[in-house]
Design an enzyme around this catalytic site. Structure first.
Site, PDB file in Angstrom:
ATOM      1  N   GLU A 123       0.856  -1.036  -0.590  1.00  0.00           N
ATOM      2  CA  GLU A 123      -0.008  -0.351   0.107  1.00  0.00           C
ATOM      3  C   GLU A 123       0.844   1.594   0.193  1.00  0.00           C
ATOM      4  O   GLU A 123       1.672   1.120   0.348  1.00  0.00           O
ATOM      5  CB  GLU A 123      -1.300  -0.412   1.742  1.00  0.00           C
ATOM      6  CG  GLU A 123      -2.044  -0.599   1.576  1.00  0.00           C
ATOM      7  CD  GLU A 123      -2.419  -1.062   2.876  1.00  0.00           C
ATOM      8  OE1 GLU A 123      -3.416  -2.390   3.175  1.00  0.00           O
ATOM      9  OE2 GLU A 123      -2.181   0.108   3.808  1.00  0.00           O
ATOM     10  N   CYS A 175       3.219   7.903   2.056  1.00  0.00           N
ATOM     11  CA  CYS A 175       3.680   7.474   2.872  1.00  0.00           C
ATOM     12  C   CYS A 175       3.769   6.131   1.712  1.00  0.00           C
ATOM     13  O   CYS A 175       3.026   5.267   1.655  1.00  0.00           O
ATOM     14  CB  CYS A 175       2.214   7.288   3.780  1.00  0.00           C
ATOM     15  SG  CYS A 175       2.502   6.062   5.256  1.00  0.00           S
ATOM     16  N   CYS A 190       5.657  -7.521   7.597  1.00  0.00           N
ATOM     17  CA  CYS A 190       6.002  -6.471   8.535  1.00  0.00           C
ATOM     18  C   CYS A 190       6.665  -8.167   9.674  1.00  0.00           C
ATOM     19  O   CYS A 190       5.333  -9.250  10.171  1.00  0.00           O
ATOM     20  CB  CYS A 190       5.976  -6.198   9.035  1.00  0.00           C
ATOM     21  SG  CYS A 190       6.608  -5.088  10.760  1.00  0.00           S
ATOM     22  N   CYS A 212       3.578  -5.281  15.895  1.00  0.00           N
ATOM     23  CA  CYS A 212       2.665  -5.053  16.762  1.00  0.00           C
ATOM     24  C   CYS A 212       1.239  -4.674  16.756  1.00  0.00           C
ATOM     25  O   CYS A 212       1.047  -4.954  15.770  1.00  0.00           O
ATOM     26  CB  CYS A 212       2.875  -3.099  16.506  1.00  0.00           C
ATOM     27  SG  CYS A 212       4.961  -2.650  16.469  1.00  0.00           S
ATOM     28  N   CYS A 257      -1.116  -2.681  14.829  1.00  0.00           N
ATOM     29  CA  CYS A 257      -0.854  -2.289  13.346  1.00  0.00           C
ATOM     30  C   CYS A 257      -1.342  -3.782  12.957  1.00  0.00           C
ATOM     31  O   CYS A 257      -1.572  -4.882  12.909  1.00  0.00           O
ATOM     32  CB  CYS A 257       0.640  -2.183  13.157  1.00  0.00           C
ATOM     33  SG  CYS A 257       0.929  -2.086  11.074  1.00  0.00           S
ATOM     34  N   GLY A 261       5.559  -2.315   6.702  1.00  0.00           N
ATOM     35  CA  GLY A 261       7.216  -2.821   7.000  1.00  0.00           C
ATOM     36  C   GLY A 261       7.686  -2.139   7.935  1.00  0.00           C
ATOM     37  O   GLY A 261       7.233  -1.228   8.150  1.00  0.00           O
ATOM     38  N   GLU A 262       9.206  -2.675   8.560  1.00  0.00           N
ATOM     39  CA  GLU A 262      10.505  -2.132   9.321  1.00  0.00           C
ATOM     40  C   GLU A 262      11.140  -1.863   8.455  1.00  0.00           C
ATOM     41  O   GLU A 262      12.019  -2.424   7.770  1.00  0.00           O
ATOM     42  CB  GLU A 262      10.647  -2.924   9.666  1.00  0.00           C
ATOM     43  CG  GLU A 262      11.451  -1.576  10.823  1.00  0.00           C
ATOM     44  CD  GLU A 262      11.863  -1.090  11.516  1.00  0.00           C
ATOM     45  OE1 GLU A 262      12.718  -0.041  11.206  1.00  0.00           O
ATOM     46  OE2 GLU A 262      10.967  -0.862  12.063  1.00  0.00           O
ATOM     47  N   SER A 275      10.784   6.066  10.005  1.00  0.00           N
ATOM     48  CA  SER A 275      10.107   5.576  10.757  1.00  0.00           C
ATOM     49  C   SER A 275      10.600   4.138  11.314  1.00  0.00           C
ATOM     50  O   SER A 275      10.396   3.672  10.493  1.00  0.00           O
ATOM     51  CB  SER A 275       8.595   5.511  11.009  1.00  0.00           C
ATOM     52  OG  SER A 275       8.322   4.561  12.308  1.00  0.00           O
ATOM     53  N   SER A 306       8.991   4.698  17.137  1.00  0.00           N
ATOM     54  CA  SER A 306       7.922   4.586  17.435  1.00  0.00           C
ATOM     55  C   SER A 306       8.046   3.671  19.168  1.00  0.00           C
ATOM     56  O   SER A 306       8.677   2.766  19.554  1.00  0.00           O
ATOM     57  CB  SER A 306       7.114   3.215  16.591  1.00  0.00           C
ATOM     58  OG  SER A 306       6.380   3.610  15.180  1.00  0.00           O
ATOM     59  N   LEU A 307       7.388   4.884  19.650  1.00  0.00           N
ATOM     60  CA  LEU A 307       7.807   4.336  21.391  1.00  0.00           C
ATOM     61  C   LEU A 307       6.510   3.460  21.957  1.00  0.00           C
ATOM     62  O   LEU A 307       6.419   3.199  22.223  1.00  0.00           O
ATOM     63  CB  LEU A 307       8.059   5.616  22.530  1.00  0.00           C
ATOM     64  CG  LEU A 307       8.322   5.252  23.720  1.00  0.00           C
ATOM     65  CD1 LEU A 307      10.056   4.837  23.609  1.00  0.00           C
ATOM     66  CD2 LEU A 307       8.671   6.690  24.352  1.00  0.00           C
ATOM     67  N   HIS A 308       5.208   4.540  21.839  1.00  0.00           N
ATOM     68  CA  HIS A 308       3.324   3.999  21.954  1.00  0.00           C
ATOM     69  C   HIS A 308       3.937   3.869  23.676  1.00  0.00           C
ATOM     70  O   HIS A 308       2.808   3.376  23.561  1.00  0.00           O
ATOM     71  CB  HIS A 308       3.276   2.989  21.366  1.00  0.00           C
ATOM     72  CG  HIS A 308       3.756   2.955  19.830  1.00  0.00           C
ATOM     73  ND1 HIS A 308       3.676   3.926  18.953  1.00  0.00           N
ATOM     74  CD2 HIS A 308       4.193   2.210  18.761  1.00  0.00           C
ATOM     75  CE1 HIS A 308       3.628   4.145  17.428  1.00  0.00           C
ATOM     76  NE2 HIS A 308       4.394   3.335  18.062  1.00  0.00           N
ATOM     77  N   CYS A 325      -1.878   1.550   7.963  1.00  0.00           N
ATOM     78  CA  CYS A 325      -1.049   1.207   7.414  1.00  0.00           C
ATOM     79  C   CYS A 325      -1.335  -0.712   7.661  1.00  0.00           C
ATOM     80  O   CYS A 325      -2.366  -1.397   8.535  1.00  0.00           O
ATOM     81  CB  CYS A 325       0.278   0.455   8.470  1.00  0.00           C
ATOM     82  SG  CYS A 325       2.246  -0.057   7.650  1.00  0.00           S
TER      83      CYS A 325
END
Length: 382
Positions: free
Chosen positions: A103, A122, A129, A133, A136, A193-194, A225, A248-250, A367
């Site tokens: 995407e 984006c 991934c 998480c 996500c 993805g990362e 990110s 990304s802390l969250h 995402c």
């Protein structure tokens, strides 16, 4: 909405995988052409965003035919293209040559008294991934493979065609001044993805889109990110390119973060923040911390106080993001009032923050959400 059922393209080498210097060597050593032809090809594909070799009329017909025989000019097949009701967001789902789905999102931000209008893409860097998480949609789908440099760059070029067409239409209608066509202004590597788990291809894509002879997206208008791969953050600090880093802390503590982000067991908050501080020291650049607000999970005032204590004194900015709920996820959206109370608490610790503007909720812009919808529909239809 538009839907295409075209077959995936042939599995030929993707010409967008080449850097400018690599393309030059390919054109000279493999095709037996001059360096000038390599420059023409690069500018046609990266700057003019021409989708196929046949349309590059600055090249001789024989060379166009040879390029088409040897290489794929565009590795993406559009499966679905949605536009939000307010017109601010486009989302496209693409099929790659092996059938994988990824995407890409285009977000439009109107001009205000402090900044010019922006068009931000984006982009995805992986099919799926591996980091899991729980909030996500992509993390709920698992990992399938890395995207190549060309598959990453092609997503931005696709959206650039849309952005340029809009700008030119506005010039024609008198809504924009002649010479103000700019197209995409910003790129964020925050899609599926990362990025730092696909380090080489991601950095190669960044250098391609930053190239002055191509898309020419300024380094300070590019944001990468990461969920927090600490060694790669330090490695990124050594790169000679001034892009922005978003982490990304969250969550403000290991117990809470490990519940939603399995990566925290490998790189707990103390290790992650140490890498972030080293990044700031090495680059003298601000870090952006992404904080997805999950109702009753990480959005209470006690969480804000702990986060303020962690980040106080660091050169950073916190982006507070109300979650896009997914069908498989257990989390609900934090209210706007609670988000603002969270922000106010951070301010007391001297930590700057923004509650992110929500875009594309009606077209599954979060995402991995559109891919999940299409895949679920495909299985339901069987």
């Amino acid at each position: 909405m538009s839907i295409s059922t075209d077959a995936p393209p042939d599995q030929k080498p993707i010409i967008l995988d080449f850097s400018r210097s690599e393309l030059e060597r390919e054109v000279v050593e493999v095709l037996g052409q001059s360096k000038f032809r390599a420059k023409q090809i690069w500018q046609a594909l990266h700057r003019e965003c021409i989708p196929d070799f046949e349309s590059v009329t600055t090249l001789p017909k024989g060379l166009r035919e040879e390029l088409a025989r040897r290489y794929t000019s565009d590795p993406l097949v559009k499966v679905m293209h949605l536009t939000s009701a307010d017109g601010s967001t486009d989302k496209a789902l693409f099929r790659l040559g092996d059938g994988e789905l990824v995407e890409t999102v285009l977000m439009r931000y109107s001009a205000d008294g402090h900044r010019k209008a922006r068009k931000t893409v984006c982009v995805s860097t992986q099919a799926g991934c591996a980091l899991g998480c729980t909030f996500c949609a992509t993390g709920q789908q698992g990992f399938r493979r890395q995207l190549t440099t060309g598959e990453i760059v092609a997503q931005i070029i696709f959206m650039q065609r849309i952005a340029l067409a809009e700008d030119r239409s506005e010039v024609k209608d008198g809504a924009r001044e002649l010479g103000s066509v700019q197209g995409v202004t910003n790129v964020v590597f925050m899609g599926m993805g990362e990025p730092l788990a696909n380090y080489e291809n991601t950095m190669s894509a960044i250098r391609s889109i930053n190239d002055a002879n191509g898309l020419a997206v300024g380094a300070r208008h590019i944001t990468l990110s990461t969920v927090g791969l600490a060694p790669q953050i330090v490695r990124l600090a050594r790169e000679n390119i001034q892009i922005n880093l978003a982490v990304s802390l969250h969550a403000p503590d290991d117990a809470t973060r490990s519940q939603t982000m399995p990566i925290n067991r490998r790189y707990p908050i103390s290790v992650l923040l140490d890498a972030c501080r080293r990044y700031v020291e090495m680059t003298d650049r601000r870090i952006f911390f992404e904080y997805v607000l999950l109702q009753d999970q990480n959005d209470r005032l006690r969480h804000a106080r702990r986060l303020g204590e962690l980040l106080s004194g660091m050169l950073c900015h916190v982006n507070l993001i109300p979650v896009n709920p997914t069908s498989e996820g257990p989390y609900q959206r934090t209210s706007r009032a609670d988000a603002e109370r969270f922000q106010l608490e951070l301010r007391r610790y001297g930590v700057p923050s923004t509650v992110r503007i929500e875009k594309g909720i009606d077209i599954d812009a979060g995402c991995g959400q559109l891919r999940a919808r299409v895949v679920d529909s495909s299985f339901a239809a069987r």
